[in-house]
Design a protein around this motif. Structure first.
Motif, PDB file in Angstrom:
ATOM      1  N   ILE A   1      -3.066   0.603   2.631  1.00 26.93           N
ATOM      2  CA  ILE A   1      -2.846   2.039   3.119  1.00 26.93           C
ATOM      3  C   ILE A   1      -1.940   2.288   4.232  1.00 26.93           C
ATOM      4  CG2 ILE A   1      -3.903   4.261   3.370  1.00 26.93           C
ATOM      5  CD1 ILE A   1      -4.318   3.394   0.468  1.00 26.93           C
ATOM      6  N   ASN A   2      -0.936   2.633   4.207  1.00 31.88           N
ATOM      7  CA  ASN A   2      -0.137   2.998   5.281  1.00 31.88           C
ATOM      8  C   ASN A   2      -0.050   4.485   5.383  1.00 31.88           C
ATOM      9  OD1 ASN A   2       1.056  -0.010   4.498  1.00 31.88           O
ATOM     10  ND2 ASN A   2       0.514   0.270   6.710  1.00 31.88           N
ATOM     11  N   PRO A   3      -0.712   5.369   6.380  1.00 36.39           N
ATOM     12  CA  PRO A   3      -0.551   6.599   6.319  1.00 36.39           C
ATOM     13  C   PRO A   3       0.885   7.368   6.331  1.00 36.39           C
ATOM     14  CG  PRO A   3      -2.309   5.836   7.690  1.00 36.39           C
ATOM     15  CD  PRO A   3      -1.523   4.822   7.285  1.00 36.39           C
ATOM     16  N   SER A   4       1.166   8.444   5.802  1.00 36.33           N
ATOM     17  CA  SER A   4       2.439   9.208   5.879  1.00 36.33           C
ATOM     18  C   SER A   4       2.395  10.341   6.394  1.00 36.33           C
ATOM     19  CB  SER A   4       2.937   9.141   4.508  1.00 36.33           C
ATOM     20  OG  SER A   4       2.317  10.006   3.615  1.00 36.33           O
ATOM     21  N   THR A   5       3.342  11.093   6.345  1.00 33.38           N
ATOM     22  CA  THR A   5       3.290  12.659   6.849  1.00 33.38           C
ATOM     23  C   THR A   5       2.493  13.485   5.773  1.00 33.38           C
ATOM     24  OG1 THR A   5       5.477  12.981   5.770  1.00 33.38           O
ATOM     25  CG2 THR A   5       5.562  12.301   7.845  1.00 33.38           C
ATOM     26  N   GLU A   6       2.138  12.979   4.567  1.00 34.13           N
ATOM     27  CA  GLU A   6       1.328  13.775   3.576  1.00 34.13           C
ATOM     28  C   GLU A   6      -0.294  13.893   4.279  1.00 34.13           C
ATOM     29  OE1 GLU A   6       2.807  14.935   0.966  1.00 34.13           O
ATOM     30  OE2 GLU A   6       4.448  13.923   1.572  1.00 34.13           O
ATOM     31  N   ASN A   7      -0.442  15.069   3.627  1.00 35.56           N
ATOM     32  CA  ASN A   7      -1.821  15.344   4.122  1.00 35.56           C
ATOM     33  C   ASN A   7      -3.010  14.264   3.489  1.00 35.56           C
ATOM     34  OD1 ASN A   7      -1.002  17.488   5.641  1.00 35.56           O
ATOM     35  ND2 ASN A   7      -1.127  18.878   4.029  1.00 35.56           N
ATOM     36  N   TYR A   8      -2.604  13.758   2.563  1.00 30.89           N
ATOM     37  CA  TYR A   8      -3.737  12.760   1.722  1.00 30.89           C
ATOM     38  C   TYR A   8      -2.851  11.533   1.010  1.00 30.89           C
ATOM     39  CZ  TYR A   8      -2.519  14.890  -2.657  1.00 30.89           C
ATOM     40  OH  TYR A   8      -1.643  15.304  -3.796  1.00 30.89           O
ATOM     41  N   VAL A   9      -3.532  10.533   0.787  1.00 35.57           N
ATOM     42  CA  VAL A   9      -3.283   9.469   0.012  1.00 35.57           C
ATOM     43  C   VAL A   9      -4.494   9.336  -0.988  1.00 35.57           C
ATOM     44  CG1 VAL A   9      -3.165   6.817  -0.178  1.00 35.57           C
ATOM     45  CG2 VAL A   9      -1.821   8.155   1.993  1.00 35.57           C
ATOM     46  N   ARG A  10      -3.985   9.086  -2.268  1.00 32.54           N
ATOM     47  CA  ARG A  10      -5.151   8.878  -3.402  1.00 32.54           C
ATOM     48  C   ARG A  10      -4.755   7.754  -3.926  1.00 32.54           C
ATOM     49  NH1 ARG A  10      -5.396  14.017  -7.274  1.00 32.54           N
ATOM     50  NH2 ARG A  10      -6.282  15.115  -5.300  1.00 32.54           N
ATOM     51  N   LEU A  11      -6.051   7.112  -4.141  1.00 31.85           N
ATOM     52  CA  LEU A  11      -6.482   5.794  -5.021  1.00 31.85           C
ATOM     53  C   LEU A  11      -7.012   6.308  -6.322  1.00 31.85           C
ATOM     54  CD1 LEU A  11      -7.749   3.058  -2.391  1.00 31.85           C
ATOM     55  CD2 LEU A  11      -5.391   3.323  -3.369  1.00 31.85           C
ATOM     56  N   GLU A  12      -6.138   6.318  -7.457  1.00 34.23           N
ATOM     57  CA  GLU A  12      -6.918   6.689  -8.715  1.00 34.23           C
ATOM     58  C   GLU A  12      -7.315   5.402  -9.467  1.00 34.23           C
ATOM     59  OE1 GLU A  12      -7.295   9.546  -9.838  1.00 34.23           O
ATOM     60  OE2 GLU A  12      -5.689  11.102  -9.126  1.00 34.23           O
TER      61      GLU A  12
END
Length: 656
Positions: free
Chosen positions: A514-525
């Protein structure tokens, strides 16, 4: 105990009370605010708060300064206890606010020698460790440092009368003798007592109480109460969620009004209070008022949930500690000492305790920009809630302690102003094996709202029975480690680079980069465990690292020598490292494809190749170290450690 003897002890040990300069609600007599409710006598919250406020404005002195006492002797024992109960019409704090507030000081006395054995000052609730001092000096009048708004009772027993001191300093003794818990390295030497955080350099933002979605001072039944009659505006916030980062400009504590018992020879106080036996109050059956609550944010998949923490106050003479003061001794060593001295005191019972150290995740200056975090002290105290208890506790020195927790599964949530919430499931064992550490290795790192990104883990569509979720940063190490039961979420710092590990009921492991981005969230489905998941992770982290190394080589090629590298043509060592990492990517992708196609033997052969090529990467890293930026070299070293760990897990995995 006879009335005469009870008053004699009360007058001997009546405490001197030191209040904060911003305090609004001093010890008073609730009988001024009683009313009949059928055949019962109650104290109404509206009438008490409004009446006390009106009385304060009409006089230069606090209305009806009073402390109540209750004394008892243990049967067939020289041990006696005199309790000092003080009533305030309102409690406004960072974790709660409620009508009415009762605090107590227990003084355990040996009637044969006349010497005090133990002081116990109440701290918020039975879930928070009280402030205690074993074997205080005989001649000294007990001193209480009352916490602003909440009136939690810190002790002052050393030569500095109006300051709280947790540890011995410069030849003065500490103000508590509570024991430390050795289970968490960062706090192993800190005595576990609530203390007085604002006197210890900690910051506590107070919250403005609301009723029916309006500030309390706007309520029609409180005509005498204005904004100025609550805790000072410079110390308060309207909501934890209003802030984008923890506040750092809250004032320290300073002493204001001092109360002392009427008739003391030495005049140290500004106000003299009356000593009144509690039996004169025991006809009061209730201290009433509409329920006030404090909302907790709880990280959840998609939208965060909200839970209400409810604060109430009880009638003192209906509480177990009223007739059994030893029930309020929170330090087991203190209880054991009294039990050894007096047969009337039972040995301490086993009590389940949850403990954690709350910190803040911040960018690491040792990592490449945006690719690593570390942890530091949070600039404010936070609050913790065990949802099964529905009773919040404040931290002290960043430490959250919840006592007397039932065995079984619980959910712990930690909130702080300006930070995103943390929540995790805990399992409290029944074997009495000692405190349960929450968080990763006993630490809960919060993230300032302005730096936070939510990692959402969806499990509803997963074919795997996932049981645990672990989050590690390349530089900070393990930041989250908790059971997973259904969809969940964790807030992470945008400046980190993370390995997310999932475990299943069969003990299999999966990993995701997981490398954070400018998005508010990252989702692992629907994350999976087994060889395919781990092999894909190995390809991702090696590919990410190869790209960074190649970029560093390009920088050297254009003449960038700021990090000790050589210029003039792409460095051969960096090129060799890049190619070694790309070789790992290729072998890991083959292993993932083989696992996806059900070819376990071929997947394992490719994983053996990955392990061999990781050794080559280590050799190439040693050769290229002088030509790489130091922060990147450190990052590659941490990623290699992760890759070696995950490649061995992948090879050992039974599940494809």
């Amino acid at each position: 105990m006879s009335d005469e003897r009870a008053r004699e002890l009360a007058e001997q040990f009546a405490p001197t009370l030191y209040f904060d300069e911003h305090e609004q609600w001093f010890p008073t007599d609730p009988r001024a605010y009683t009313r009949a409710n059928g055949e019962e006598t109650v104290v109404d919250g509206f009438e008490a708060l409004d009446g006390y406020t009106e009385g304060s404005k009409e006089s230069d002195a606090p209305p009806d300064p009073t402390v109540f006492f209750h004394a008892m002797e243990y049967e067939d024992s020289p041990l006696a206890v005199v309790q000092f109960w003080y009533y305030s019409v309102f409690d406004q704090f960072t974790t709660n606010f409620h009508w009415h507030d009762w605090e107590v000081l227990h003084v355990f006395v040996d009637t044969d020698s006349g010497e005090p054995q133990l002081y116990v000052g109440s701290s918020h609730s039975g879930s928070v460790p009280n402030n205690e001092f074993l074997d205080p000096e005989t001649q000294q009048v007990p001193r209480i440092l009352s916490e602003l708004g909440s009136h939690s009772s810190a002790l002052s027993v050393n030569d500095v009368a109006d300051r709280f001191q947790r540890l011995p300093i410069d030849g003065t003794i500490a103000d508590i003798t509570n024991s430390a818990i050795e289970s968490i390295e960062n706090i192993a030497n800190i005595p576990l007592a609530y203390g007085l955080p604002r006197d210890e350099g900690s910051r506590l933002p107070y919250v403005v109480p609301e009723l029916d979605d309006k500030p309390l001072y706007e309520h029609g039944q409180l005509p005498s109460v204005s904004r100025d009659d609550l805790v000072a505006e410079e110390l308060t916030i309207r909501s934890f969620a209003d802030l984008t980062s923890p506040p750092g400009d809250l004032a320290d504590r300073s002493t204001g009004v001092v109360f002392q018992s009427a008739g003391r020879d030495e005049e140290v106080g500004d106000v003299e209070y009356d000593l009144v036996p509690t039996r004169e109050l025991e006809h009061i059956t209730d201290f009433s008022g509409p329920q006030l609550s404090f909302e907790f944010a709880i990280p959840a998949f998609a939208e965060d949930a909200i839970a209400s923490h409810i604060s109430t106050t009880g009638v003192p003479w209906e509480q177990p500690r009223y007739n059994d003061p030893a029930a309020d001794i929170s330090d087991s060593n203190h209880r054991a000492v009294l039990a050894d001295r007096y047969s009337a005191i039972a040995e301490p019972a086993s009590v389940n305790t949850v403990i954690t150290n709350v910190t803040e995740a911040i960018s690491s200056d040792k990592a490449p920009d945006g690719e690593g975090v570390t942890t530091g002290d949070l600039s404010v105290e936070s609050i913790a809630l065990l949802e099964s208890n529905a009773e919040a506790v404040p931290t002290f020195n960043g430490i959250a302690v919840v006592r007397d927790v039932q065995s079984g599964e619980h959910r712990l949530t930690v909130n702080a102003p300006g930070a995103e919430p943390h929540s995790e499931t805990l399992v409290i064992s029944t074997d009495g094996s000692g405190p349960t550490s929450a968080g990763a290795e006993g630490n809960v790192p919060l993230v300032a709202r302005e730096n936070a990104m939510k990692l959402e883990v969806g499990t509803n569509e997963s074919e795997t029975d996932l049981t645990d979720l672990v989050l590690e940063d390349d530089f900070a190490g393990r930041l989250y480690d908790a059971p997973l039961d259904g969809p969940d979420a964790v807030y992470v710092h945008r400046g980190g680079a993370y390995t997310t590990e999932v475990r299943d009921a069969e003990g299999e492991v999966g990993a995701y980069r997981i490398n954070p981005s400018t998005e508010n969230y990252v989702r692992l489905e629907a994350p999976r465990t087994g060889k395919e998941s781990l092999s894909n992770y190995l390809a991702d982290i090696a590919g990410e690292t190869a790209t960074a190394v190649e970029a560093a080589g390009t920088g050297n090629e254009t003449g960038d020598t700021t990090n000790g590298g050589t210029s003039g043509g792409q460095n051969n060592a960096i090129q060799g490292l890049t190619e070694a990492l790309e070789a790992v990517v290729e072998a890991a992708q083959r292993a993932a494809n083989d696992a996806a196609n059900g070819n376990k033997k071929q997947a394992n052969q490719n994983l053996d190749t990955v392990i061999e090529r990781l050794e080559r990467v280590q050799n190439r890293l040693d050769e290229a170290a002088e030509d790489l930026p130091k922060d990147l070299e450190r990052a590659i070293g941490h990623r290699l450690d992760q890759s070696q760990k995950r490649s061995n897990q992948a090879l050992a995995a039974k599940k494809l």
